[in-house]
Design a protein around this motif. Structure first.
Motif, short mmCIF file in Angstrom:
data_model
loop_
_atom_site.label_atom_id
_atom_site.label_comp_id
_atom_site.label_asym_id
_atom_site.label_seq_id
_atom_site.Cartn_x
_atom_site.Cartn_y
_atom_site.Cartn_z
N ILE A 222 0.87 -1.18 0.00
CA ILE A 222 0.00 0.00 0.00
C ILE A 222 0.91 1.23 0.00
O ILE A 222 1.72 1.40 0.91
CB ILE A 222 -0.92 0.03 1.23
N ASP A 223 0.76 2.05 -1.01
CA ASP A 223 1.60 3.24 -1.13
C ASP A 223 0.97 4.38 -0.33
O ASP A 223 -0.02 4.98 -0.75
CB ASP A 223 1.73 3.64 -2.60
N LEU A 224 1.55 4.67 0.83
CA LEU A 224 1.01 5.73 1.68
C LEU A 224 1.37 7.12 1.17
O LEU A 224 0.88 8.12 1.70
CB LEU A 224 1.51 5.55 3.12
N GLN A 225 2.21 7.19 0.16
CA GLN A 225 2.49 8.48 -0.48
C GLN A 225 1.43 8.81 -1.53
O GLN A 225 1.32 9.95 -1.97
CB GLN A 225 3.88 8.44 -1.13
N ASP A 226 0.67 7.80 -1.91
CA ASP A 226 -0.40 7.98 -2.88
C ASP A 226 -1.61 8.58 -2.17
O ASP A 226 -2.12 8.02 -1.21
CB ASP A 226 -0.75 6.62 -3.49
N GLY A 227 -2.09 9.72 -2.65
CA GLY A 227 -3.18 10.42 -1.98
C GLY A 227 -4.57 9.86 -2.25
O GLY A 227 -5.56 10.37 -1.74
N PHE A 228 -4.67 8.79 -3.03
CA PHE A 228 -5.95 8.21 -3.39
C PHE A 228 -6.60 7.54 -2.18
O PHE A 228 -5.98 6.73 -1.49
CB PHE A 228 -5.74 7.18 -4.50
#
Length: 345
Positions: A222-228
């Protein structure tokens, strides 16, 4: 139940004595018609241990209360949220310098007594020193010790026993006692200054814990830098931006993972945390996840308006929950990235 001593394999008429005693205590006892002295010595030097929590502090950590009024219960709940004193290892947490300085600044105009009483009744020299010796910053601690005689009213016995108390109480330091003293004996200052600092301290610890959890995640899951977020998905679904169910499943892989709990799977959904000011994973049970996914109504892009109206008349609104359950129960879950990603915490 009466128990008698056993000597040479035979029961005597002398009762067994069970004693609760302090360390280094000597007791005289008659044995075989001779008087002997029994000495009970300290084991593992436990009397000098300074970092262990008391029984009451441990009970507080476990949320165990022993008879209290609703008012006290409400205050206890507040203290547990914002004034947690014990970490997961069972030791007393350190107090940050900002809070320690705030406590020292207003330890003034107090009537300090020698004999220890509950803090809500009166302030004792014992509790003052226990609190001050728990402060890690030496200059703040020294300022607090200097203020005891300078700004407070001491009883005659305090003057007499001051030197002994100042050395003995280093064994059981607990800086959080100072916040309790102020809560009961300087309520206005506690509400205006100490309480907000306790809340600030709690939020800082919460942020540290969340950052630690984020750092322990398996990379590239899970990319926590991704704001989605789910809100973005809900908006896209409502606007008909998805063409098929596979696109929705792939979007869910950006938001949702699970790991095995003791009795059931625990899900983690990515979302924004205003305190941490970052994307974090919220851990939730399956039922809660279903409720969130049920709020996402799906309107596919390639469907005409008339078809959408007919679908609504004939069946219930399609939601992300339906797609989630369809793909998790009717297909091999090992082939779906959303269901074989797990996190470790």
């Amino acid at each position: 139940m009466t128990k008698y001593k056993i000597e040479n394999g035979l029961e005597t008429k002398e009762l067994v004595q069970n004693r609760v005693i302090a360390p280094n205590t000597a007791i005289r006892e008659t044995k075989n018609n001779q008087q002997v002295t029994l000495k009970y010595e300290v084991v593992n030097d436990w009397e000098n241990v300074s970092h262990l929590a008391s029984l009451r502090e441990i009970l507080d950590k476990w949320n165990i209360d022993i008879e209290m009024s609703y008012k006290d219960y409400a205050q206890q709940q507040h203290d547990r949220i914002y004034g947690v004193q014990i970490n997961d290892e069972g030791t007393i947490e350190q107090m940050n310098d900002e809070l320690a300085q705030a406590c020292v600044d207003e330890l003034k105009n107090l009537d300090i007594y020698n004999y220890p009483q509950p803090i809500n009744m009166e302030v004792s020299l014992l509790s003052i020193f226990c609190g001050l010796y728990g402060i890690t910053d030496e200059s703040i601690r020294a300022e607090g010790i200097g203020n005891i005689c300078k700004f407070n009213k001491l009883s005659a016995n305090v003057d007499k026993n001051y030197g002994q108390a100042s050395s003995n109480d280093q064994r059981k330091p607990n800086p959080w006692i100072l916040t309790k003293i102020l809560r009961y004996h300087n309520k206005d200052y506690y509400e205006q200054i100490i309480k907000p600092l306790l809340k600030k301290n709690f939020e800082a610890k919460k942020k540290e814990i969340q950052i630690l959890i984020n750092q322990t995640l398996i990379p590239n899951k899970i990319d926590l830098q991704d704001g989605f977020t789910l809100l973005d998905m809900q908006e896209k679904a409502a606007n008909g931006e998805y063409e098929n169910e596979e696109q929705i499943v792939m979007e869910l892989t950006r938001l949702l993972v699970y790991y095995e709990g003791e009795t059931e799977d625990i899900y983690a959904i990515k979302g924004y945390d205003s305190i941490c000011d970052t994307q974090v994973l919220y851990h939730k049970l399956e039922g809660t996840v279903y409720k969130q996914l049920e709020k996402i109504n799906i309107n596919f892009k390639n469907k005409k308006t008339d078809e959408k109206i007919d679908d609504k008349k004939e069946s219930k609104q399609l939601t992300a929950k339906h797609i989630f359950k369809k793909y998790s129960f009717k297909m091999d879950i090992r082939k779906l990235p959303i269901f074989n990603q797990k996190i470790m915490i």
